[in-house]
Write an enzyme that holds these catalytic residues in place. Sequence first.
Site, PDB file in Angstrom:
ATOM      1  N   ASP A   1       0.868  -1.184   0.000  1.00 26.19           N
ATOM      2  CA  ASP A   1       0.000   0.000   0.000  1.00 26.19           C
ATOM      3  C   ASP A   1       0.905   1.234   0.000  1.00 26.19           C
ATOM      4  OD1 ASP A   1      -1.774   2.178   0.877  1.00 26.19           O
ATOM      5  OD2 ASP A   1      -3.214   0.587   1.259  1.00 26.19           O
ATOM      6  N   ILE A   2       0.677   2.155  -0.960  1.00 25.69           N
ATOM      7  CA  ILE A   2       1.579   3.323  -1.025  1.00 25.69           C
ATOM      8  C   ILE A   2       1.295   4.352   0.071  1.00 25.69           C
ATOM      9  CG2 ILE A   2       2.416   3.348  -3.426  1.00 25.69           C
ATOM     10  CD1 ILE A   2       0.124   5.320  -4.047  1.00 25.69           C
TER      11      ILE A   2
ATOM     12  N   GLN B   1     -14.660   2.805   0.800  1.00 23.22           N
ATOM     13  CA  GLN B   1     -13.806   2.234  -0.258  1.00 23.22           C
ATOM     14  C   GLN B   1     -13.396   3.351  -1.224  1.00 23.22           C
ATOM     15  OE1 GLN B   1     -15.701  -0.861  -2.604  1.00 23.22           O
ATOM     16  NE2 GLN B   1     -13.793  -1.434  -3.626  1.00 23.22           N
TER      17      GLN B   1
ATOM     18  N   HIS C   1     -10.287  -5.498  -2.678  1.00 21.87           N
ATOM     19  CA  HIS C   1      -8.965  -5.807  -2.127  1.00 21.87           C
ATOM     20  C   HIS C   1      -9.076  -6.012  -0.625  1.00 21.87           C
ATOM     21  CE1 HIS C   1      -9.670  -1.481  -2.365  1.00 21.87           C
ATOM     22  NE2 HIS C   1      -9.056  -1.385  -1.180  1.00 21.87           N
ATOM     23  N   PHE C   2      -8.189  -6.844  -0.124  1.00 22.00           N
ATOM     24  CA  PHE C   2      -8.030  -7.008   1.323  1.00 22.00           C
ATOM     25  C   PHE C   2      -6.820  -6.206   1.766  1.00 22.00           C
ATOM     26  CE2 PHE C   2     -10.973 -10.490   1.176  1.00 22.00           C
ATOM     27  CZ  PHE C   2     -11.485 -10.559   2.458  1.00 22.00           C
ATOM     28  N   HIS C   3      -6.972  -5.514   2.887  1.00 20.47           N
ATOM     29  CA  HIS C   3      -5.847  -4.868   3.547  1.00 20.47           C
ATOM     30  C   HIS C   3      -5.283  -5.869   4.548  1.00 20.47           C
ATOM     31  CE1 HIS C   3      -6.927  -0.618   2.358  1.00 20.47           C
ATOM     32  NE2 HIS C   3      -8.105  -1.188   2.208  1.00 20.47           N
TER      33      HIS C   3
HETATM   34  P1  AMP Z   1      -9.803   1.368   0.052  1.00 21.16           P
HETATM   35  O1  AMP Z   1     -10.091   2.760   0.547  1.00 21.16           O
HETATM   36  O2  AMP Z   1     -10.202   0.272   0.977  1.00 21.16           O
HETATM   37  O3  AMP Z   1     -10.361   1.213  -1.354  1.00 21.16           O
HETATM   38  O4  AMP Z   1      -8.234   1.244  -0.035  1.00 21.16           O
HETATM   39  C1  AMP Z   1      -7.469   1.636  -1.130  1.00 21.16           C
HETATM   40  C2  AMP Z   1      -6.041   1.560  -0.677  1.00 21.16           C
HETATM   41  O5  AMP Z   1      -5.228   1.636  -1.829  1.00 21.16           O
HETATM   42  C3  AMP Z   1      -5.613   2.700   0.243  1.00 21.16           C
HETATM   43  O6  AMP Z   1      -5.092   2.158   1.438  1.00 21.16           O
HETATM   44  C4  AMP Z   1      -4.554   3.452  -0.575  1.00 21.16           C
HETATM   45  O7  AMP Z   1      -3.518   3.918   0.233  1.00 21.16           O
HETATM   46  C5  AMP Z   1      -4.096   2.401  -1.533  1.00 21.16           C
HETATM   47  N1  AMP Z   1      -3.602   2.859  -2.825  1.00 21.16           N
HETATM   48  C6  AMP Z   1      -4.141   3.815  -3.624  1.00 21.16           C
HETATM   49  N2  AMP Z   1      -3.440   3.902  -4.770  1.00 21.16           N
HETATM   50  C7  AMP Z   1      -2.442   2.983  -4.694  1.00 21.16           C
HETATM   51  C8  AMP Z   1      -1.388   2.587  -5.553  1.00 21.16           C
HETATM   52  N3  AMP Z   1      -1.178   3.162  -6.759  1.00 21.16           N
HETATM   53  N4  AMP Z   1      -0.544   1.603  -5.149  1.00 21.16           N
HETATM   54  C9  AMP Z   1      -0.722   1.022  -3.937  1.00 21.16           C
HETATM   55  N5  AMP Z   1      -1.699   1.347  -3.081  1.00 21.16           N
HETATM   56  C10 AMP Z   1      -2.548   2.308  -3.441  1.00 21.16           C
END
Ligand code: AMP
Length: 137
Positions: free
Chosen positions: A33-34, A96, A102-104
């Site tokens: 996660d960035i 979201q 996606h799973f965190h």
């Molecule tokens: P959600 O809010 O559950 O949809 O989580 C999306 C996640 O994706 C967040 O934790 C962001 O920090 C992460 N994210 C967004 N863009 C990227 C990316 N290009 N690469 C990796 N993680 C990302």
Amino acid sequence: MNYDDNNIFAKILRNEIPCIKVFENETTLAFMDIMPQAQGHTLVIPKEPAITIMDLSTSAAVDLIESVQVISRAVKKAMNAEGITLFQLNGEAAGQTVPHIHFHVMPGSILGAKHHASTMADPVELESIAQKIRSAL
Ligand code: AMP
């Protein structure tokens, strides 16, 4: 709502934008996660296009959980974490922000974690954490 082929994770799956990958198999991909909420925060996504868990086929859901298990074990070992938090948001109303399921996988507790998707991490530091996770697979 229709699946948006141009969401950021669809672009990652098509290699149109980079990610710091830790694991890939035929049906899933895991990457850092960035904007991590804790060191080692990793995302696991299915290759099947689906916005939420409700849209995902059962077989893709099974494969996804299998990879979540693999990544949880590796993150726990790599980060020396006593516990692992899993979370998964379905729909904007649930918070979201990327419309591809996606799973965190996050070391430690959600209590005391950084805010969701708020602060960009240093890519060099992310790559060094990713190397530890890859080695723990
Ligand atoms: P959600 O809010 O559950 O949809 O989580 C999306 C996640 O994706 C967040 O934790 C962001 O920090 C992460 N994210 C967004 N863009 C990227 C990316 N290009 N690469 C990796 N993680 C990302």
